[in-house]
Scaffold this motif. Structure first.
Motif, short mmCIF file in Angstrom:
data_model
loop_
_atom_site.label_atom_id
_atom_site.label_comp_id
_atom_site.label_asym_id
_atom_site.label_seq_id
_atom_site.Cartn_x
_atom_site.Cartn_y
_atom_site.Cartn_z
N ILE A 165 7.06 -3.35 -12.03
CA ILE A 165 6.05 -2.91 -12.98
C ILE A 165 6.14 -1.40 -13.11
O ILE A 165 6.26 -0.67 -12.12
CB ILE A 165 4.64 -3.36 -12.53
CG1 ILE A 165 3.58 -2.98 -13.56
CG2 ILE A 165 4.29 -2.79 -11.15
CD1 ILE A 165 2.23 -3.66 -13.29
N LYS A 166 6.11 -0.92 -14.34
CA LYS A 166 6.24 0.51 -14.57
C LYS A 166 4.97 1.26 -14.20
O LYS A 166 3.96 0.67 -13.85
CB LYS A 166 6.62 0.75 -16.04
CG LYS A 166 7.99 0.24 -16.40
CD LYS A 166 8.39 0.65 -17.79
CE LYS A 166 8.78 2.10 -17.87
NZ LYS A 166 9.31 2.47 -19.20
N ASP A 221 -3.05 -1.77 -8.78
CA ASP A 221 -4.39 -1.20 -8.83
C ASP A 221 -4.24 0.25 -8.44
O ASP A 221 -4.17 0.58 -7.25
CB ASP A 221 -5.32 -1.96 -7.88
CG ASP A 221 -6.77 -1.48 -7.97
OD1 ASP A 221 -6.98 -0.36 -8.45
OD2 ASP A 221 -7.65 -2.22 -7.56
N ASN A 222 -4.19 1.12 -9.44
CA ASN A 222 -3.95 2.53 -9.16
C ASN A 222 -5.09 3.16 -8.36
O ASN A 222 -4.88 4.10 -7.59
CB ASN A 222 -3.72 3.29 -10.46
CG ASN A 222 -2.39 2.94 -11.10
OD1 ASN A 222 -1.47 2.45 -10.44
ND2 ASN A 222 -2.27 3.17 -12.40
N ARG A 281 -0.01 6.35 -9.18
CA ARG A 281 0.09 6.01 -10.60
C ARG A 281 1.36 6.59 -11.23
O ARG A 281 1.73 6.17 -12.33
CB ARG A 281 -1.14 6.50 -11.36
CG ARG A 281 -1.30 8.00 -11.40
CD ARG A 281 -2.49 8.41 -12.25
NE ARG A 281 -2.66 9.85 -12.31
CZ ARG A 281 -3.35 10.55 -11.43
NH1 ARG A 281 -3.95 9.92 -10.43
NH2 ARG A 281 -3.46 11.86 -11.55
N ASN A 282 2.00 7.51 -10.54
CA ASN A 282 3.23 8.13 -11.05
C ASN A 282 4.50 7.37 -10.64
O ASN A 282 5.60 7.85 -10.91
CB ASN A 282 3.33 9.57 -10.59
CG ASN A 282 2.27 10.46 -11.21
OD1 ASN A 282 1.73 10.15 -12.27
ND2 ASN A 282 1.96 11.56 -10.54
N TYR A 283 4.33 6.23 -9.97
CA TYR A 283 5.48 5.51 -9.45
C TYR A 283 5.56 4.10 -10.03
O TYR A 283 4.54 3.40 -10.12
CB TYR A 283 5.41 5.39 -7.92
CG TYR A 283 5.61 6.70 -7.21
CD1 TYR A 283 4.58 7.62 -7.08
CD2 TYR A 283 6.85 7.03 -6.66
CE1 TYR A 283 4.77 8.83 -6.45
CE2 TYR A 283 7.06 8.24 -6.02
CZ TYR A 283 6.01 9.13 -5.92
OH TYR A 283 6.21 10.33 -5.28
N ALA A 284 6.76 3.70 -10.38
CA ALA A 284 7.02 2.30 -10.66
C ALA A 284 7.10 1.55 -9.33
O ALA A 284 7.53 2.12 -8.32
CB ALA A 284 8.32 2.13 -11.43
N ILE A 317 0.84 -1.19 0.00
CA ILE A 317 0.00 0.00 0.00
C ILE A 317 0.88 1.24 0.00
O ILE A 317 1.78 1.38 0.84
CB ILE A 317 -0.95 0.01 1.21
CG1 ILE A 317 -1.87 -1.21 1.16
CG2 ILE A 317 -1.77 1.29 1.23
CD1 ILE A 317 -2.77 -1.34 2.36
N HIS A 318 0.61 2.12 -0.93
CA HIS A 318 1.41 3.33 -1.17
C HIS A 318 0.64 4.54 -0.67
O HIS A 318 -0.55 4.69 -0.95
CB HIS A 318 1.65 3.41 -2.67
CG HIS A 318 2.42 4.57 -3.15
ND1 HIS A 318 1.87 5.83 -3.31
CD2 HIS A 318 3.70 4.68 -3.57
CE1 HIS A 318 2.78 6.65 -3.79
NE2 HIS A 318 3.90 5.98 -3.96
N SER A 319 1.31 5.40 0.10
CA SER A 319 0.68 6.63 0.56
C SER A 319 1.67 7.77 0.50
O SER A 319 2.88 7.56 0.48
CB SER A 319 0.16 6.46 2.00
OG SER A 319 1.22 6.18 2.88
N GLY A 320 1.14 8.99 0.44
CA GLY A 320 2.00 10.17 0.46
C GLY A 320 2.41 10.65 -0.92
O GLY A 320 3.23 11.56 -1.02
N GLY A 321 1.89 10.07 -1.95
CA GLY A 321 2.20 10.50 -3.30
C GLY A 321 1.15 9.98 -4.26
O GLY A 321 0.25 9.25 -3.85
#
Length: 125
Positions: free
Chosen positions: A50-51, A72-73, A29-32, A22-26
């Motif tokens: 994955i790009k 899953d963006n 979809r802009n991150y590989a 899980i990605h937070s703080g940005g």
């Protein structure tokens, strides 16, 4: 940017696990996104990446045909589906993210500025 990896556990050889990151703080979809792993006494090694838009995917030879990386963006989450697990897959698995990385560098640890805390995967024989 913060990454939270989860989904590890103990599984028998031949079994499956799905790791989540899980990605937070940005803007996700802009991150590989990539997965690396480190077994006891070994260097950390590349597993899959994955790009940003999902069009570029790279796997380590050792996991090709068994692992699938996806994203899953809408949920700000990256995944690593691991099937046909083997005892040699036992390791701490880390997710990583990078805002800019060219395809040829997807497998390079130095390309990733952000790292999660790791989740343990243990495969019993």
């Amino acid at each position: 940017v913060q990454l939270q990896a989860s989904g590890g556990g103990l599984v028998q050889a031949g079994g499956s696990l799905r790791l989540s990151c899980i990605h937070s703080g940005g803007t996700f979809r802009n991150y590989a996104v990539a997965w690396f792993r480190q077994a006891p006494g070994m260097d950390r090694e590349f597993v899959a990446a994955i790009k940003r838009v999902g069009s570029g995917i790279v796997y380590a030879d050792s996991v090709k045909g068994r692992f699938t990386i996806s994203r899953d963006n809408a949920r700000n989450t990256g995944y690593l589906q691991m099937n046909s697990l083997r005892p040699e897959d036992t390791a701490v698995y880390y997710c990583a993210a990078a805002s800019t990385v060219i395809t040829s560098n997807l497998a390079s640890q130095t390309a990733y500025a952000y790292w999660g805390q790791g989740t343990q995967v243990t495969v019993s024989s």
